[in-house]
Design a protein around this motif. Sequence first.
Motif, PDB file in Angstrom:
ATOM      1  N   ASP A   1       3.807  -3.907  -8.510  1.00 38.17           N
ATOM      2  CA  ASP A   1       2.676  -3.297  -7.808  1.00 38.17           C
ATOM      3  C   ASP A   1       1.924  -2.311  -8.693  1.00 38.17           C
ATOM      4  N   GLY A   2       2.596  -1.798  -9.736  1.00 40.10           N
ATOM      5  CA  GLY A   2       1.948  -0.850 -10.625  1.00 40.10           C
ATOM      6  C   GLY A   2       2.632  -0.776 -11.978  1.00 40.10           C
ATOM      7  N   PHE A   3       1.831  -0.425 -12.984  1.00 42.62           N
ATOM      8  CA  PHE A   3       2.290  -0.315 -14.372  1.00 42.62           C
ATOM      9  C   PHE A   3       1.630   0.895 -15.002  1.00 42.62           C
ATOM     10  N   TRP A   4       2.407   1.653 -15.785  1.00 43.07           N
ATOM     11  CA  TRP A   4       1.836   2.737 -16.572  1.00 43.07           C
ATOM     12  C   TRP A   4       2.540   2.798 -17.920  1.00 43.07           C
ATOM     13  N   GLU A   5       1.773   3.190 -18.921  1.00 42.39           N
ATOM     14  CA  GLU A   5       2.361   3.371 -20.246  1.00 42.39           C
ATOM     15  C   GLU A   5       1.410   4.214 -21.091  1.00 42.39           C
TER      16      GLU A   5
ATOM     17  N   GLY B   1      -8.102   3.696 -25.811  1.00 46.50           N
ATOM     18  CA  GLY B   1      -7.506   4.939 -25.340  1.00 46.50           C
ATOM     19  C   GLY B   1      -5.995   4.898 -25.479  1.00 46.50           C
ATOM     20  N   LYS B   2      -5.338   5.946 -25.050  1.00 44.09           N
ATOM     21  CA  LYS B   2      -3.887   6.053 -25.202  1.00 44.09           C
ATOM     22  C   LYS B   2      -3.134   5.947 -23.881  1.00 44.09           C
ATOM     23  N   GLU B   3      -3.828   5.902 -22.756  1.00 36.74           N
ATOM     24  CA  GLU B   3      -3.168   5.849 -21.452  1.00 36.74           C
ATOM     25  C   GLU B   3      -3.645   4.645 -20.664  1.00 36.74           C
ATOM     26  N   ILE B   4      -2.706   4.012 -19.955  1.00 37.75           N
ATOM     27  CA  ILE B   4      -3.074   2.932 -19.052  1.00 37.75           C
ATOM     28  C   ILE B   4      -2.294   3.073 -17.756  1.00 37.75           C
ATOM     29  N   LEU B   5      -3.011   3.025 -16.665  1.00 32.85           N
ATOM     30  CA  LEU B   5      -2.460   2.964 -15.324  1.00 32.85           C
ATOM     31  C   LEU B   5      -3.104   1.756 -14.663  1.00 32.85           C
ATOM     32  N   ALA B   6      -2.285   0.756 -14.351  1.00 30.20           N
ATOM     33  CA  ALA B   6      -2.784  -0.493 -13.769  1.00 30.20           C
ATOM     34  C   ALA B   6      -2.014  -0.758 -12.482  1.00 30.20           C
ATOM     35  N   THR B   7      -2.751  -0.904 -11.381  1.00 27.93           N
ATOM     36  CA  THR B   7      -2.106  -1.105 -10.084  1.00 27.93           C
ATOM     37  C   THR B   7      -2.860  -2.141  -9.265  1.00 27.93           C
ATOM     38  N   ASN B   8      -2.303  -2.416  -8.097  1.00 23.09           N
ATOM     39  CA  ASN B   8      -2.980  -3.298  -7.151  1.00 23.09           C
ATOM     40  C   ASN B   8      -4.191  -2.607  -6.516  1.00 23.09           C
ATOM     41  N   GLY B   9      -4.424  -1.371  -6.854  1.00 20.66           N
ATOM     42  CA  GLY B   9      -5.536  -0.593  -6.314  1.00 20.66           C
ATOM     43  C   GLY B   9      -5.123   0.218  -5.097  1.00 20.66           C
ATOM     44  N   LEU B  10      -4.205  -0.288  -4.315  1.00 20.59           N
ATOM     45  CA  LEU B  10      -3.785   0.363  -3.076  1.00 20.59           C
ATOM     46  C   LEU B  10      -2.848   1.545  -3.327  1.00 20.59           C
TER      47      LEU B  10
ATOM     48  N   ASN C   1       0.802  -1.224   0.000  1.00 23.69           N
ATOM     49  CA  ASN C   1       0.000   0.000   0.000  1.00 23.69           C
ATOM     50  C   ASN C   1       0.835   1.275   0.000  1.00 23.69           C
ATOM     51  N   SER C   2       2.154   1.141  -0.043  1.00 19.68           N
ATOM     52  CA  SER C   2       3.025   2.304  -0.061  1.00 19.68           C
ATOM     53  C   SER C   2       3.734   2.403  -1.411  1.00 19.68           C
ATOM     54  N   LEU C   3       3.550   3.521  -2.086  1.00 17.98           N
ATOM     55  CA  LEU C   3       4.220   3.729  -3.364  1.00 17.98           C
ATOM     56  C   LEU C   3       5.732   3.654  -3.181  1.00 17.98           C
ATOM     57  N   LYS C   4       6.246   4.194  -2.088  1.00 20.86           N
ATOM     58  CA  LYS C   4       7.694   4.202  -1.837  1.00 20.86           C
ATOM     59  C   LYS C   4       8.276   2.795  -1.700  1.00 20.86           C
TER      60      LYS C   4
ATOM     61  N   HIS D   1      -2.866   3.158  -6.376  1.00 24.17           N
ATOM     62  CA  HIS D   1      -3.377   3.768  -7.606  1.00 24.17           C
ATOM     63  C   HIS D   1      -3.404   5.298  -7.518  1.00 24.17           C
ATOM     64  N   ASP D   2      -4.004   5.829  -6.474  1.00 29.68           N
ATOM     65  CA  ASP D   2      -4.107   7.280  -6.356  1.00 29.68           C
ATOM     66  C   ASP D   2      -2.739   7.925  -6.187  1.00 29.68           C
ATOM     67  N   GLN D   3      -1.826   7.242  -5.502  1.00 32.31           N
ATOM     68  CA  GLN D   3      -0.471   7.773  -5.325  1.00 32.31           C
ATOM     69  C   GLN D   3       0.246   7.865  -6.674  1.00 32.31           C
ATOM     70  N   MET D   4       0.119   6.852  -7.496  1.00 37.24           N
ATOM     71  CA  MET D   4       0.729   6.876  -8.833  1.00 37.24           C
ATOM     72  C   MET D   4       0.051   7.929  -9.713  1.00 37.24           C
ATOM     73  N   ARG D   5      -1.251   8.000  -9.617  1.00 38.65           N
ATOM     74  CA  ARG D   5      -2.005   8.959 -10.413  1.00 38.65           C
ATOM     75  C   ARG D   5      -1.575  10.384 -10.088  1.00 38.65           C
ATOM     76  N   GLU D   6      -1.315  10.652  -8.822  1.00 34.17           N
ATOM     77  CA  GLU D   6      -0.881  11.984  -8.411  1.00 34.17           C
ATOM     78  C   GLU D   6       0.473  12.346  -9.040  1.00 34.17           C
ATOM     79  N   VAL D   7       1.394  11.392  -9.112  1.00 38.20           N
ATOM     80  CA  VAL D   7       2.683  11.643  -9.730  1.00 38.20           C
ATOM     81  C   VAL D   7       2.496  11.919 -11.216  1.00 38.20           C
ATOM     82  N   LEU D   8       1.680  11.112 -11.887  1.00 38.83           N
ATOM     83  CA  LEU D   8       1.472  11.284 -13.327  1.00 38.83           C
ATOM     84  C   LEU D   8       0.698  12.575 -13.628  1.00 38.83           C
ATOM     85  N   ARG D   9      -0.206  12.936 -12.742  1.00 39.20           N
ATOM     86  CA  ARG D   9      -1.032  14.127 -12.945  1.00 39.20           C
ATOM     87  C   ARG D   9      -0.208  15.397 -12.852  1.00 39.20           C
TER      88      ARG D   9
END
Length: 179
Positions: A120-124, A158-167, A65-68, A169-177
């Motif tokens: 734990d997470g994938f983006w592309e 679509g052109k974006e994918i963010l796939a995570t364990n769910g826990l 549950n920790s992005l770090k 997800h918002d932390q990764m989304r914040e970095v990408l945003r």
Amino acid sequence: MIDPIDGTINYAHKIPICCVSIGIEKAGEIIYGLVYNPIDGEMFYAEKGNGAFYNNEKITVSKENSLKKSLLVTGFPYVSKNCPYKPVESFSRFLNMDIPIRRLGSAALDLCWTALGRFDGFWEYNLNPWDVAAGYLIMTEAGGKVTDFKGEKFSIYGKEILATNGLIHDQMREVLRSL
């Protein structure tokens, strides 16, 4: 949707990270997905509503549950110049947070290995439907969360994918945003 060799560049250079990916879409929904890595004998599959499996064993995403503390995986589009998504910048942003990242060259396996809990997470950015159709279903059936970078409903078209364990997800989304 069939990708006969996902990880084509890897395959052409004899790097053993490639697979066959098959997704079946019915009435706008992916209902079946299968990803087979013939080199390692790994088979991932899912049928909508019936869970995800790896070599006949049911699988679930990681519980981190920790992005770090996460291990992430990504890919880069073949053409990244003037890309609105800024793949190098996002990679650098996660790296500068001291988060380990891998870049393997097969989006289908990246999704499956995230579904299995290896990542734990994938983006592309800038993938094709045949790259993600099967892996998307396997991820969601393993309990993962898949959206675009804004957190909106994911579309294989679509052109974006963010796939995570769910826990995470918002932390990764914040970095990408924040790019």
